[in-house]
Each structure stands twice: as structure tokens, then as C-alpha cells.
Design an enzyme around this catalytic site. Structure first.
Site, short mmCIF file in Angstrom:
data_model
loop_
_atom_site.label_atom_id
_atom_site.label_comp_id
_atom_site.label_asym_id
_atom_site.label_seq_id
_atom_site.Cartn_x
_atom_site.Cartn_y
_atom_site.Cartn_z
N SER A 1 0.83 -1.21 0.00
CA SER A 1 0.00 0.00 0.00
C SER A 1 0.86 1.26 0.00
O SER A 1 1.65 1.49 -0.91
CB SER A 1 -0.94 -0.05 1.21
OG SER A 1 -1.90 0.97 1.18
N HIS B 1 -2.70 -0.85 -4.33
CA HIS B 1 -4.15 -0.82 -4.47
C HIS B 1 -4.63 0.62 -4.35
O HIS B 1 -3.86 1.53 -4.05
CB HIS B 1 -4.85 -1.73 -3.44
CG HIS B 1 -4.57 -1.37 -2.01
ND1 HIS B 1 -4.96 -2.16 -0.96
CD2 HIS B 1 -3.94 -0.30 -1.45
CE1 HIS B 1 -4.58 -1.60 0.18
NE2 HIS B 1 -3.97 -0.46 -0.09
#
Length: 207
Positions: free
Chosen positions: A103, A128
Site C-alpha cells: 500500500s 491498491h
């Protein structure tokens, strides 16, 4: 049941002109211009990382800084604070993924100086779309403001990952719709890193 399952860091005795002092491993790393990001990225850890980067720049603006990363990610705004500081200071920054860069941490990994973004063979990189906690309640205008902010964050992430990889904004946008988990080899192909380190014994590693 163990009362404390966390590994206890040993302290090191170091001789100085004034006698002995105890230092921990992170202090020794810092003395070698190494910043270790090994926790979730939040305001507190971002402040710690930024402070270290600024101090190291003040000590020597011409020498590289090494940042080791093993982090599950975290706050978007804390990540952008670290990112902006990395771009702001003068020293080049070598980023090295140990374990995982997920992330927000994946963005930090990719933001190292081109040619100096590395990962170990079994490292895991995850990208993401931004995740924002929301109650879903409130006035319609407030919900609309939140939605616009989420879209702004996503657009920034798409452009930034495209800038630091060899993918287009359109491709990145498609890839981050869901969790995209990359091995070190896949991250190298994607352009998020420049090299895979196998062993110091064997030199720098492989392309």
C-alpha cells in the site's frame, strides 16, 4: 502463554571519549545513514522518518541515504508527507524492500532515486487504490466532499505510480482497482524497483 512475545532488541555497549554508552541497533543504523521503516505508516512514524531524513541531509547533503522498508502501509497523508520530504531533500535515497512494502509503503519504495530502488528475492509488494474509513453518514454535501477527496487521492496515486514505474496511468488505474500483489521479480518487471538483491557475498545482485 508468553508474557511478552515481541523480540527484545539488544543494546550495544560503545566506547566513547567519555566512557561507555548504550545504543540500540536502530541508532547504529542511523549512524550509517540508514533509516528503517519497519512499522505501519501513520503520523507518528512519518514524523520520525522525516526528522531522520532532514537530519541526515543537514549532516551531509552529498552522501546517499538508505531506507530499508518492511511495512504493511498505512495513512495516505502520512505517506505523502514522507514522499514529499524524499523529493525535497538533496541526498539521493536508496530504497530497499525487506519482507513487504504494501500500500503506502509501496509508493515510498518506488519513490527512491532511479536506479537505486531494490528488493530482496522474497519481498512482497502490494499496490491498491486508497482506502478511506467513512461512516457513510452525514449531510449529502459532506459525503460529496469526501467522494471528491477520495477521487483526488486516487488520481494522485495513479499519476505517482505511473511516474515511478514503466506503466501508463491508464494501466495503473486498472491494476489498483483490486489488490495487486507483486513478487520482487514482478515488481522489477512493473518498474517499481530497479534491482533484486540476492546476497552481499555475490555483489549487488541481479537486474
Amino acid at each position: 502463554m508468553y508474557p511478552n512475545s515481541r523480540y527484545i532488541l539488544p543494546s550495544l555497549d560503545e566506547r566513547t571519549a567519555y566512557g561507555y554508552k548504550q545504543v540500540d541497533p536502530y541508532t547504529k543504523l542511523f549512524e550509517d545513514r540508514i533509516v528503517f521503516l519497519g512499522v505501519q505508516i501513520d503520523d507518528a512514524s512519518a514524523d520520525d522518518v522525516m526528522a531522520q531524513l532532514l537530519v541526515l541531509e543537514g549532516q551531509d547533503a552529498e552522501r546517499d541515504i538508505i531506507m530499508y522498508i518492511n511495512s504493511p502501509g498505512g495513512s495516505f497523508t502520512a505517506m505523502t508527507a514522507i514522499y514529499d520530504t524524499m523529493q525535497y531533500i538533496r541526498p539521493q535515497i536508496q530504497t530497499v524492500c525487506l519482507g513487504q512494502a504494501a500500500s503506502a509503503a509501496a509508493v515510498i519504495l518506488s519513490a527512491g532515486t532511479p536506479g537505486k530502488r531494490l528488493a530482496l528475492p522474497n519481498a512482497r509488494i502490494l499496490i491498491h487504490q486508497p482506502v478511506v474509513a467513512s461512516s457513510g453518514y452525514g449531510q449529502a454535501s459532506d459525503i460529496e466532499i469526501q467522494a471528491r477527496e477520495i477521487m483526488r487521492m486516487r488520481e494522485w496515486l495513479e499519476k505517482t505510480l505511473a511516474q515511478h514505474s514503466n506503466k501508463s496511468v491508464k494501466q495503473v488505474s486498472k491494476d489498483i482497482d483490486r489488490d495487486k500483489i507483486l513478487s520482487s521479480e514482478q515488481a522489477l518487471e512493473y518498474g517499481l524497483i530497479d534491482q533484486i538483491l540476492v546476497s552481499r557475498k555475490a555483489g549487488l545482485g541481479k537486474k
